[in-house]
Design a protein around this motif. Structure first.
Motif, PDB file in Angstrom:
ATOM      1  N   MET A   1      -0.534   5.126  -1.278  1.00 43.38           N
ATOM      2  CA  MET A   1      -0.998   6.044  -0.251  1.00 43.38           C
ATOM      3  C   MET A   1      -1.122   5.271   1.065  1.00 43.38           C
ATOM      4  N   PRO A   2      -0.436   5.724   2.114  1.00 42.46           N
ATOM      5  CA  PRO A   2      -0.505   5.031   3.407  1.00 42.46           C
ATOM      6  C   PRO A   2      -1.908   5.084   4.015  1.00 42.46           C
ATOM      7  N   PHE A   3      -2.185   4.113   4.860  1.00 41.19           N
ATOM      8  CA  PHE A   3      -3.468   4.044   5.539  1.00 41.19           C
ATOM      9  C   PHE A   3      -3.321   3.162   6.774  1.00 41.19           C
ATOM     10  N   PHE A   4      -4.354   3.158   7.608  1.00 36.33           N
ATOM     11  CA  PHE A   4      -4.435   2.201   8.702  1.00 36.33           C
ATOM     12  C   PHE A   4      -5.888   1.807   8.872  1.00 36.33           C
ATOM     13  N   HIS A   5      -6.096   0.674   9.505  1.00 41.14           N
ATOM     14  CA  HIS A   5      -7.452   0.185   9.740  1.00 41.14           C
ATOM     15  C   HIS A   5      -7.858   0.481  11.173  1.00 41.14           C
ATOM     16  N   SER A   6      -9.121   0.766  11.348  1.00 39.93           N
ATOM     17  CA  SER A   6      -9.666   1.051  12.654  1.00 39.93           C
ATOM     18  C   SER A   6     -11.065   0.462  12.723  1.00 39.93           C
ATOM     19  N   LYS A   7     -11.691   0.567  13.867  1.00 43.39           N
ATOM     20  CA  LYS A   7     -13.072   0.131  14.028  1.00 43.39           C
ATOM     21  C   LYS A   7     -13.894   1.333  14.479  1.00 43.39           C
TER      22      LYS A   7
END
Length: 62
Positions: A1-7
């Motif tokens: 499952m795709p994802f991305f990191h953020s703050k």
């Protein structure tokens, strides 16, 4: 499952997972595309919270 990191607004790392419902793909793509510009802001925090809540609610409906 795709994802991305953020703050988040407290600059804590947060993982944003791709939606399990097709209706949220456009919002997910928007959040990912504008992450660098908006992360750490209150509006981005609100948008990611809304996105995650909608994803959970739509999964429950299925």
């Amino acid at each position: 499952m795709p994802f991305f990191h953020s703050k988040d607004i407290y600059y804590q790392n947060k993982t944003i997972w791709s939606p399990e419902t097709p209706a949220l793909v456009a919002l997910y793509n928007f959040l990912e595309e504008h992450r660098e510009l908006l992360e750490g802001s209150r509006i981005y925090q609100s948008l990611t919270e809304i996105y995650e809540k909608m994803d959970e609610e739509l999964k429950e409906e299925e």
